[in-house]
Design an enzyme around this catalytic site. Structure first.
Site, PDB file in Angstrom:
ATOM      1  N   LYS A   1     -21.094  17.153  11.376  1.00 37.64           N
ATOM      2  CA  LYS A   1     -19.802  17.534  11.736  1.00 37.64           C
ATOM      3  C   LYS A   1     -19.630  16.175  13.043  1.00 37.64           C
ATOM      4  O   LYS A   1     -18.279  15.490  13.208  1.00 37.64           O
ATOM      5  CB  LYS A   1     -21.100  18.820  13.127  1.00 37.64           C
ATOM      6  CG  LYS A   1     -19.182  18.740  13.865  1.00 37.64           C
ATOM      7  CD  LYS A   1     -18.062  19.310  13.035  1.00 37.64           C
ATOM      8  CE  LYS A   1     -17.022  19.899  13.934  1.00 37.64           C
ATOM      9  NZ  LYS A   1     -16.229  20.086  13.064  1.00 37.64           N
TER      10      LYS A   1
ATOM     11  N   SER B   1       0.533  -0.704   0.680  1.00 36.30           N
ATOM     12  CA  SER B   1      -0.064  -0.065   0.030  1.00 36.30           C
ATOM     13  C   SER B   1       0.650   0.929   0.231  1.00 36.30           C
ATOM     14  O   SER B   1       1.477   1.212  -1.008  1.00 36.30           O
ATOM     15  CB  SER B   1      -0.539  -0.319   1.329  1.00 36.30           C
ATOM     16  OG  SER B   1      -2.023   1.260   1.128  1.00 36.30           O
TER      17      SER B   1
END
Length: 332
Positions: free
Chosen positions: A199, A147
């Site tokens: 949020k 990765s």
């Protein structure tokens, strides 16, 4: 008091200490980070160590990146990991290499499961600038360069890996833990006050809505496209082929050579020998010493008493306190 109870007490103490340091922001404090450099030998400039003698005007810098690619300013906040990977120091090494005209080649040893998207991109950009400065970069992969570990390897002129190397895992992941049902079982209630609808996206105290999932997925997809572009450019590979390879699967070194992600089977010495021939002449080989105060937190007693599974669990709890983040990361 038996060994198991002692181990549990130590584990709890370590976790509380780590939380306390993160809560007060001790290692995030800018003045401490600045003063730290003056307390360490060598200051801001990485200290060199000569590995092989040769021409001082034609040198090879040998650097290593081992561990998870995450930025932990000031020190390693993981009390179980000793010094660990030091992102700021690693970037300093790359900047020094870039500015040193006597360095003609770089051998980067990578042994990492990947890490943060931001940190991986920062290293990648530094390596690109080193290439543009006319320096030759070879990568030697260790047991794992997956990765983000592959992301930072992609700009290299040549990549070496052993047959046993694990690489690939090309893609992006972002995870969070939801413990709402567990909390409900113990009668725990959460009060949340927020300024906007999203949020508290990925909050561990509530399920995700379809719209929230779309928002997060769009971030993952955007970073994935960046990853594909990096591989296509670095390996001079058609994007269609990159898409075929970048489905998250892991490859052995042998498989990576066959599919074009790696150039040659070999170990670090093989990569160094090849780079020395590429540079020509009799290049001096150097490496940079690490300056770290992370050993202050190294607790061998805890490591000797705690099972590996518990050590990994505590490490995960500590690292996850920073909140979910986009990762170029191989997950076992």
């Amino acid at each position: 008091m038996n060994k198991r109870i002692v181990a549990s007490i130590i584990a709890a103490s370590i976790l509380l200490i780590a939380i306390a340091f993160q809560s007060i922001g001790f290692f995030m404090n800018e003045s401490f980070s600045e003063n730290k450099a003056s307390m360490l030998p060598g200051g801001q400039q990485p200290e060199e160590k000569i590995i092989e003698r040769g021409s001082a005007t034609k040198r090879i810098a040998q650097i290593s990146l081992e561990g998870t690619i995450m930025n932990n300013p000031g020190s390693n906040p993981n009390p179980l990991g000793g010094g660990g990977y030091q992102h700021e120091q690693f970037i300093e090494k790359l900047e020094t290499i870039k500015e040193d005209n006597s360095i003609k080649g770089v051998l980067l040893y990578v042994n990492s499961p990947g890490g943060g998207v931001y940190e991986s991109a920062e290293i990648h950009d530094q390596l690109q600038e080193i290439k543009e400065a006319g320096k030759t970069i070879y990568v030697s992969m260790g047991g794992m360069a997956a990765s983000g570990g592959y992301y930072i390897s992609a700009p290299a002129h040549r990549i070496f890996a052993s047959n046993e190397t694990f690489t690939g895992s090309l893609g992006v992941i972002m995870q969070s833990i939801n413990y709402q049902e567990l909390a409900n079982n113990f009668g725990v209630k959460f009060n949340t006050f927020k300024s906007g609808e999203f949020k508290d996206i990925m909050s561990p105290t509530k399920p995700m809505s379809d719209q929230e999932r779309q928002i997060i997925q769009s971030l993952v997809d955007e970073s994935y496209e960046e990853f594909v572009d990096v591989i296509a450019e670095g390996r001079n590979m058609p994007k269609d082929k990159v898409y075929d390879l970048a489905d998250g699967r892991i490859y052995s070194g042998k498989q990576a050579v066959e599919n074009g992600l790696v150039d040659e089977i070999g170990f670090q010495d093989d990569a160094l020998n090849a780079l020395q021939k590429e540079i020509g002449g009799d290049p001096q080989v150097i490496e940079y010493k690490d300056n770290s105060i992370g050993a202050f937190f190294d607790l061998p007693l805890a490591k000797s008493l705690l099972p590996n599974s518990e050590i990994r669990f505590i490490e995960q709890l500590i690292s996850n306190r920073q909140g979910p983040t986009l990762m170029y990361m191989y997950n076992e």
